[in-house]
Scaffold this motif. Structure first.
Motif, PDB file in Angstrom:
ATOM      1  N   ARG A   1       0.579  -0.653  -0.154  1.00 22.67           N
ATOM      2  CA  ARG A   1      -0.210  -0.045  -0.044  1.00 22.67           C
ATOM      3  C   ARG A   1       1.087   1.631  -0.015  1.00 22.67           C
ATOM      4  O   ARG A   1       1.673   1.286   0.431  1.00 22.67           O
ATOM      5  CB  ARG A   1      -1.013   0.120   1.405  1.00 22.67           C
ATOM      6  N   LEU A   2       0.488   2.113  -0.455  1.00 22.25           N
ATOM      7  CA  LEU A   2       0.954   3.452  -0.387  1.00 22.25           C
ATOM      8  C   LEU A   2      -0.247   4.301  -0.627  1.00 22.25           C
ATOM      9  O   LEU A   2      -1.388   4.348  -0.824  1.00 22.25           O
ATOM     10  CB  LEU A   2       2.014   3.736  -1.960  1.00 22.25           C
ATOM     11  N   GLU A   3       0.581   5.662   0.247  1.00 23.67           N
ATOM     12  CA  GLU A   3      -0.186   6.655   0.146  1.00 23.67           C
ATOM     13  C   GLU A   3      -0.317   7.560  -1.440  1.00 23.67           C
ATOM     14  O   GLU A   3      -0.340   7.165  -2.094  1.00 23.67           O
ATOM     15  CB  GLU A   3      -0.437   7.965   0.899  1.00 23.67           C
ATOM     16  N   ARG A   4      -2.215   8.010  -1.259  1.00 29.33           N
ATOM     17  CA  ARG A   4      -2.475   8.082  -2.646  1.00 29.33           C
ATOM     18  C   ARG A   4      -1.726   9.211  -3.380  1.00 29.33           C
ATOM     19  O   ARG A   4      -1.601   8.993  -4.657  1.00 29.33           O
ATOM     20  CB  ARG A   4      -3.797   8.695  -2.737  1.00 29.33           C
ATOM     21  N   ALA A   5      -0.683   9.989  -2.866  1.00 34.71           N
ATOM     22  CA  ALA A   5      -0.094  11.539  -3.571  1.00 34.71           C
ATOM     23  C   ALA A   5       1.094  10.305  -3.880  1.00 34.71           C
ATOM     24  O   ALA A   5       1.647  10.542  -4.607  1.00 34.71           O
ATOM     25  CB  ALA A   5       0.099  12.423  -2.594  1.00 34.71           C
ATOM     26  N   ASP A   6       1.582   9.935  -2.705  1.00 34.25           N
ATOM     27  CA  ASP A   6       3.271   9.301  -3.976  1.00 34.25           C
ATOM     28  C   ASP A   6       2.543   7.948  -4.606  1.00 34.25           C
ATOM     29  O   ASP A   6       3.636   8.199  -5.840  1.00 34.25           O
ATOM     30  CB  ASP A   6       3.100   7.788  -2.536  1.00 34.25           C
ATOM     31  N   LEU A   7       2.101   7.254  -4.939  1.00 29.71           N
ATOM     32  CA  LEU A   7       1.222   6.569  -5.637  1.00 29.71           C
ATOM     33  C   LEU A   7       0.969   7.053  -7.051  1.00 29.71           C
ATOM     34  O   LEU A   7       1.926   7.208  -7.840  1.00 29.71           O
ATOM     35  CB  LEU A   7      -0.233   5.262  -5.742  1.00 29.71           C
ATOM     36  N   HIS A   8       0.486   8.894  -6.536  1.00 31.63           N
ATOM     37  CA  HIS A   8      -0.099   9.425  -8.366  1.00 31.63           C
ATOM     38  C   HIS A   8       1.553   9.911  -8.658  1.00 31.63           C
ATOM     39  O   HIS A   8       2.027   9.546  -9.953  1.00 31.63           O
ATOM     40  CB  HIS A   8      -1.137  10.850  -8.115  1.00 31.63           C
ATOM     41  N   SER A   9       2.470   9.800  -8.148  1.00 37.13           N
ATOM     42  CA  SER A   9       3.406  10.481  -8.185  1.00 37.13           C
ATOM     43  C   SER A   9       4.752   8.928  -9.092  1.00 37.13           C
ATOM     44  O   SER A   9       5.155   9.428 -10.271  1.00 37.13           O
ATOM     45  CB  SER A   9       4.511  10.591  -7.371  1.00 37.13           C
ATOM     46  N   ARG A  10       4.490   8.432  -8.213  1.00 38.04           N
ATOM     47  CA  ARG A  10       5.076   7.061  -9.070  1.00 38.04           C
ATOM     48  C   ARG A  10       3.703   6.544 -10.117  1.00 38.04           C
ATOM     49  O   ARG A  10       4.984   6.200 -11.431  1.00 38.04           O
ATOM     50  CB  ARG A  10       5.285   5.990  -8.209  1.00 38.04           C
ATOM     51  N   ILE A  11       2.880   6.872 -10.902  1.00 37.33           N
ATOM     52  CA  ILE A  11       2.547   6.121 -11.616  1.00 37.33           C
ATOM     53  C   ILE A  11       2.727   7.676 -12.833  1.00 37.33           C
ATOM     54  O   ILE A  11       3.232   7.097 -13.842  1.00 37.33           O
ATOM     55  CB  ILE A  11       0.807   6.225 -11.649  1.00 37.33           C
ATOM     56  N   ALA A  12       2.805   8.815 -12.549  1.00 34.47           N
ATOM     57  CA  ALA A  12       3.265   9.863 -13.637  1.00 34.47           C
ATOM     58  C   ALA A  12       4.781   9.477 -14.043  1.00 34.47           C
ATOM     59  O   ALA A  12       5.209   9.369 -15.883  1.00 34.47           O
ATOM     60  CB  ALA A  12       3.027  11.133 -13.007  1.00 34.47           C
ATOM     61  N   HIS A  13       5.546   9.193 -12.965  1.00 29.87           N
ATOM     62  CA  HIS A  13       7.431   9.183 -13.278  1.00 29.87           C
ATOM     63  C   HIS A  13       6.863   8.077 -14.091  1.00 29.87           C
ATOM     64  O   HIS A  13       7.855   7.793 -15.140  1.00 29.87           O
ATOM     65  CB  HIS A  13       8.274   8.953 -11.863  1.00 29.87           C
ATOM     66  N   ARG A  14       6.334   6.546 -14.564  1.00 30.57           N
ATOM     67  CA  ARG A  14       6.498   5.446 -14.914  1.00 30.57           C
ATOM     68  C   ARG A  14       5.795   5.534 -16.049  1.00 30.57           C
ATOM     69  O   ARG A  14       6.453   4.600 -16.700  1.00 30.57           O
ATOM     70  CB  ARG A  14       5.438   4.516 -14.214  1.00 30.57           C
ATOM     71  N   VAL A  15       4.626   6.022 -16.295  1.00 31.08           N
ATOM     72  CA  VAL A  15       4.350   6.198 -17.519  1.00 31.08           C
ATOM     73  C   VAL A  15       5.338   6.696 -18.469  1.00 31.08           C
ATOM     74  O   VAL A  15       5.308   7.238 -20.042  1.00 31.08           O
ATOM     75  CB  VAL A  15       3.174   7.168 -18.241  1.00 31.08           C
TER      76      VAL A  15
ATOM     77  N   GLU B   1      -1.503  12.105 -21.100  1.00 32.91           N
ATOM     78  CA  GLU B   1      -1.853  12.075 -20.375  1.00 32.91           C
ATOM     79  C   GLU B   1      -3.560  10.937 -20.252  1.00 32.91           C
ATOM     80  O   GLU B   1      -3.714  11.304 -18.951  1.00 32.91           O
ATOM     81  CB  GLU B   1      -2.419  13.485 -19.875  1.00 32.91           C
ATOM     82  N   SER B   2      -3.805  10.753 -20.981  1.00 37.41           N
ATOM     83  CA  SER B   2      -4.589   9.896 -20.835  1.00 37.41           C
ATOM     84  C   SER B   2      -4.609   8.452 -20.398  1.00 37.41           C
ATOM     85  O   SER B   2      -4.666   7.962 -20.071  1.00 37.41           O
ATOM     86  CB  SER B   2      -5.327   9.278 -22.348  1.00 37.41           C
ATOM     87  N   THR B   3      -2.791   8.124 -20.295  1.00 36.13           N
ATOM     88  CA  THR B   3      -2.317   6.704 -20.058  1.00 36.13           C
ATOM     89  C   THR B   3      -2.428   6.381 -17.901  1.00 36.13           C
ATOM     90  O   THR B   3      -2.902   6.172 -17.712  1.00 36.13           O
ATOM     91  CB  THR B   3      -1.034   6.492 -20.576  1.00 36.13           C
ATOM     92  N   VAL B   4      -2.067   8.345 -17.806  1.00 38.24           N
ATOM     93  CA  VAL B   4      -1.953   8.675 -16.204  1.00 38.24           C
ATOM     94  C   VAL B   4      -3.195   8.258 -15.715  1.00 38.24           C
ATOM     95  O   VAL B   4      -3.834   7.710 -14.646  1.00 38.24           O
ATOM     96  CB  VAL B   4      -1.135   9.939 -15.859  1.00 38.24           C
ATOM     97  N   VAL B   5      -4.192   8.797 -16.184  1.00 38.45           N
ATOM     98  CA  VAL B   5      -5.818   8.986 -16.203  1.00 38.45           C
ATOM     99  C   VAL B   5      -5.854   7.684 -15.867  1.00 38.45           C
ATOM    100  O   VAL B   5      -6.971   7.254 -14.944  1.00 38.45           O
ATOM    101  CB  VAL B   5      -6.735  10.235 -16.347  1.00 38.45           C
TER     102      VAL B   5
END
Length: 336
Positions: free
Chosen positions: A206-220, A270-274
């Protein structure tokens, strides 16, 4: 951790079956590799899209070099033109678990495809399907309306009818199809939270939502930099557009639009991140419903100053195995 031998005369207990679950971008693959090295394990993929050959960058598939000699199973077993089947996956994954345990090693199931994980771990039976029967029922739904078929379902399988809306044509047809083919109620095939393998432990990251969103953007963005569009262009040449499952994957559907000139690269990112954030919410909802999952914080390195994610996972595995043990002192026990 190590396995202590069973007392003389006692039947050896099987190695644990460890499942690493959770949302995309929480670090499941890294943890699975670390656990495999510590527990003398082998990894079994439970990500539906990583079953496909060539879908590497867009699925964050662990490369052969990154595996560092740890055996991985059920990666690259389908062509992008094939449809993924949960029932076929269930058979293959359970066979892999049996083979790994037969070698005296620890099977480690890892992935975020919730139904695939449940299909391996729990007592789930997949009913047969028949194209002719389904086509006939679908034709009736068009001619008579789904409510008429729902009324029939209410007579033949009232428990299923109570959980399916009167206009949910797809599920009504499936329930009636199962009843005709098997003579059993549709609800008899619904998953039950009952492990089929001894010593099963699920670890959730599990991760805090803000940390997870940051990881997702970096990953994409990293996927794009590593050549995701080139990968999609190559897969299109192998039939990606005709793939019933693969072509709908997040990142790939956007990439196809870029290649067609229907979307800019920036809009696709942006669409992939969303889309990934939306997937993460679904994954979180799915796994949170299973109260058997032992959650640990994924923030930080696998090996860290605080013991790291790996040590937290090892402690959770030991707690899970100990909770399942009969308490008579027989069989091996996991210890740090």
């Amino acid at each position: 951790m190590e396995e202590h031998p069973a007392p003389r005369g006692a039947r050896p207990r099987p190695t644990p079956l460890v499942a690493i679950v959770g949302a995309t971008a929480t670090g499941k693959s890294d943890l699975a590799l670390a656990l495999a090295r510590r527990l003398d394990g082998e990894v079994i993929n439970a990500d539906a899209l990583q079953l496909y050959r060539g879908m590497d960058i867009g699925t964050a598939k662990v490369t052969p070099a990154e595996r560092e000699g740890v055996p991985h199973h059920l990666l690259d077993v389908l062509e992008v033109t094939e449809e993924a089947s949960v029932s076929a996956y269930q058979r293959a994954a359970r066979a892999a678990i049996a083979a790994i345990r037969g070698r005296g090693r620890t099977p480690i199931l890892v992935g975020g495809s919730g139904l695939y994980v449940r299909a391996v771990l729990d007592a789930i039976e997949f009913p047969p399907t028949d194209a002719v029967t389904r086509a006939r029922l679908e034709a009736r739904a068009v001619q008579e309306g789904p409510e008429a078929l729902h009324a029939q379902l209410s007579r033949t399988d009232p428990e299923a009818a109570a959980t399916i809306g009167p206009r949910d044509t797809r599920r009504i047809v499936r329930a009636l199809e199962v009843g005709e083919l098997t003579g059993r109620p549709f609800t008899a095939f619904l998953p039950r939270p009952h492990y089929v393998e001894d010593r099963t432990v699920q670890i959730g990251l599990r991760l805090e939502r803000a940390d997870l969103h940051s990881r997702i953007a970096h990953r994409v963005h990293r996927m794009v930099d590593r050549g995701l569009l080139e990968e999609i262009r190559e897969l299109r040449g192998r039939g990606l557009d005709q793939g019933p499952t693969a072509r709908r994957a997040i990142g790939y559907v956007q990439g196809l639009s870029v290649l067609d000139g229907a979307m800019s690269c920036q809009d696709a990112v942006e669409s992939t991140v969303v889309g990934t954030r939306r997937l993460v919410r679904k994954q979180d909802t799915w796994f949170r419903r299973d109260h058997r999952v032992r959650w640990i914080d994924a923030l930080g390195e696998v090996h860290g100053e605080d013991g790291g994610v790996l040590e937290r996972a090892l402690q959770a595995i030991e707690a899970g195995v100990t909770a399942e043990a009969p308490g008579d002192g027989t069989g091996p026990r996991l210890v740090p």
